[in-house]
Design a protein around this motif. Structure first.
Motif, PDB file in Angstrom:
ATOM      1  N   ASP A 299       0.829  -1.221   0.000  1.00 39.06           N
ATOM      2  CA  ASP A 299       0.000   0.000   0.000  1.00 39.06           C
ATOM      3  C   ASP A 299       0.858   1.264   0.000  1.00 39.06           C
ATOM      4  O   ASP A 299       0.555   2.230  -0.699  1.00 39.06           O
ATOM      5  N   GLU A 300       1.938   1.226   0.763  1.00 38.12           N
ATOM      6  CA  GLU A 300       2.830   2.393   0.804  1.00 38.12           C
ATOM      7  C   GLU A 300       3.458   2.617  -0.588  1.00 38.12           C
ATOM      8  O   GLU A 300       3.575   3.750  -1.058  1.00 38.12           O
TER       9      GLU A 300
ATOM     10  N   TRP B 171       2.261   1.588  -3.551  1.00 38.80           N
ATOM     11  CA  TRP B 171       1.209   1.970  -4.494  1.00 38.80           C
ATOM     12  C   TRP B 171       0.904   3.471  -4.376  1.00 38.80           C
ATOM     13  O   TRP B 171       0.801   4.188  -5.372  1.00 38.80           O
ATOM     14  N   ARG B 172       0.809   3.960  -3.115  1.00 41.34           N
ATOM     15  CA  ARG B 172       0.542   5.394  -2.916  1.00 41.34           C
ATOM     16  C   ARG B 172       1.692   6.247  -3.434  1.00 41.34           C
ATOM     17  O   ARG B 172       1.498   7.280  -4.066  1.00 41.34           O
ATOM     18  N   LEU B 173       2.911   5.788  -3.152  1.00 39.10           N
ATOM     19  CA  LEU B 173       4.082   6.546  -3.623  1.00 39.10           C
ATOM     20  C   LEU B 173       4.136   6.562  -5.158  1.00 39.10           C
ATOM     21  O   LEU B 173       4.438   7.586  -5.769  1.00 39.10           O
ATOM     22  N   ASP B 174       3.804   5.437  -5.776  1.00 37.01           N
ATOM     23  CA  ASP B 174       3.794   5.348  -7.242  1.00 37.01           C
ATOM     24  C   ASP B 174       2.861   6.396  -7.835  1.00 37.01           C
ATOM     25  O   ASP B 174       3.167   7.037  -8.844  1.00 37.01           O
ATOM     26  N   GLN B 175       1.707   6.588  -7.179  1.00 33.17           N
ATOM     27  CA  GLN B 175       0.749   7.572  -7.704  1.00 33.17           C
ATOM     28  C   GLN B 175       1.289   8.998  -7.594  1.00 33.17           C
ATOM     29  O   GLN B 175       0.954   9.854  -8.403  1.00 33.17           O
ATOM     30  N   ARG B 176       2.155   9.234  -6.609  1.00 30.06           N
ATOM     31  CA  ARG B 176       2.777  10.561  -6.493  1.00 30.06           C
ATOM     32  C   ARG B 176       3.888  10.725  -7.531  1.00 30.06           C
ATOM     33  O   ARG B 176       4.205  11.839  -7.940  1.00 30.06           O
ATOM     34  N   CYS B 177       4.492   9.625  -7.914  1.00 28.68           N
ATOM     35  CA  CYS B 177       5.608   9.691  -8.876  1.00 28.68           C
ATOM     36  C   CYS B 177       5.106   9.787 -10.311  1.00 28.68           C
ATOM     37  O   CYS B 177       5.646  10.540 -11.114  1.00 28.68           O
ATOM     38  N   PHE B 178       4.095   8.970 -10.646  1.00 26.00           N
ATOM     39  CA  PHE B 178       3.621   8.902 -12.026  1.00 26.00           C
ATOM     40  C   PHE B 178       2.304   9.667 -12.146  1.00 26.00           C
ATOM     41  O   PHE B 178       1.232   9.101 -11.982  1.00 26.00           O
ATOM     42  N   VAL B 179       2.416  10.938 -12.413  1.00 23.06           N
ATOM     43  CA  VAL B 179       1.232  11.796 -12.466  1.00 23.06           C
ATOM     44  C   VAL B 179       0.710  11.921 -13.894  1.00 23.06           C
ATOM     45  O   VAL B 179      -0.161  12.727 -14.171  1.00 23.06           O
TER      46      VAL B 179
END
Ligand SMILES: CC(C)(COP(=O)(O)OP(=O)(O)OC[C@H]1O[C@@H](n2cnc3c(N)ncnc32)[C@H](O)[C@@H]1OP(=O)(O)O)[C@@H](O)C(=O)NCCC(=O)NCCS
Length: 183
Positions: free
Chosen positions: A47-48, A50-58
């Motif tokens: 989960d951590e 996945w959330r970080l990925d969403q911040r990286c790949f905008v």
């Protein structure tokens, strides 16, 4: 990077044997910043990550949680995270060893507020070490043709652009195939 199915079909249809590429020394890498620690990335951090990925790949190319579940549970997965002083994940890399035994870097990301500190460089070196330990001799990855910062990172690490992948991404953008020999 992009959807795995697409990545695989492109690769298998276009390469029969691994070409030879020069290896570039990794001596350019600066001393590691001791505020950050590199650790294995496992399914317990899904989960951590996945959330970080969403911040990286905008750009709409962030992976789904299901994709992360697949990537982090596959036996051929080689994955690491960077942890900051507060114990939070600020970067990650996930590689897969493909059936032809090439190492495939499927995704790498660093939180926006922790960039340009050589963290992606350290992650890439780590995943390459993991590949080497499992006798991988060639690494490949795909990158958006417009993502010049990531391309610069990979070029610095000794990757070479070998092919343009027209309309590779879901929004129609082209990709570039980059490879590096670990021998
Ligand atoms: C690409 C990304 C992973 C780089 O992470 P990072 O930790 O900042 O990278 P590093 O600090 O290790 O950079 C190493 C080198 O790459 C190049 N580089 C990295 N980011 C750059 C940028 N924004 N502009 C120009 N060059 C860049 C530089 O040569 C840099 O060395 P320098 O800082 O000494 O000049 C990060 O910007 C990111 O997460 N971007 C969004 C996700 C993404 O695009 N991932 C890659 C998909 S293929």
């Amino acid at each position: 990077m992009a959807v795995l199915k697409k990545i695989r079909s492109r690769w298998w249809s276009q390469s029969d044997s691994a070409p030879e590429f020069p290896t570039i020394p990794e001596s350019r890498i600066l001393p590691a910043d001791s505020r950050y620690d590199i650790r294995p990335l496992t399914i317990s951090q899904i989960d951590e990550c996945w959330r970080l990925d969403q911040r990286c790949f905008v750009d709409g190319e962030a992976y789904s949680r299901d994709t992360f579940e697949y990537l982090l549970t596959a036996p051929e997965s080689v994955a690491y995270r960077v942890v900051g002083a507060n114990g939070l994940m600020v970067g990650f890399v996930i590689g897969l060893i493909e059936p032809d035994h090439t190492g495939h870097v499927t995704t790498v990301g660093v939180a926006p507020d922790h960039r340009r500190r050589q963290l992606a460089t350290r992650l890439m070196v780590k995943v390459e070490e993991g590949f080497r330990r499992r006798n991988v001799r060639l690494v490949r990855l795909e990158v958006r043709s417009l993502n010049t910062s990531a391309q610069k990172l990979y070029l610095t690490l000794g990757y070479t652009i070998t092919q343009r992948l027209p309309k590779y991404y879901s929004n129609g953008g082209d990709g570039l195939l980059m490879v590096k020999s670990l021998t």
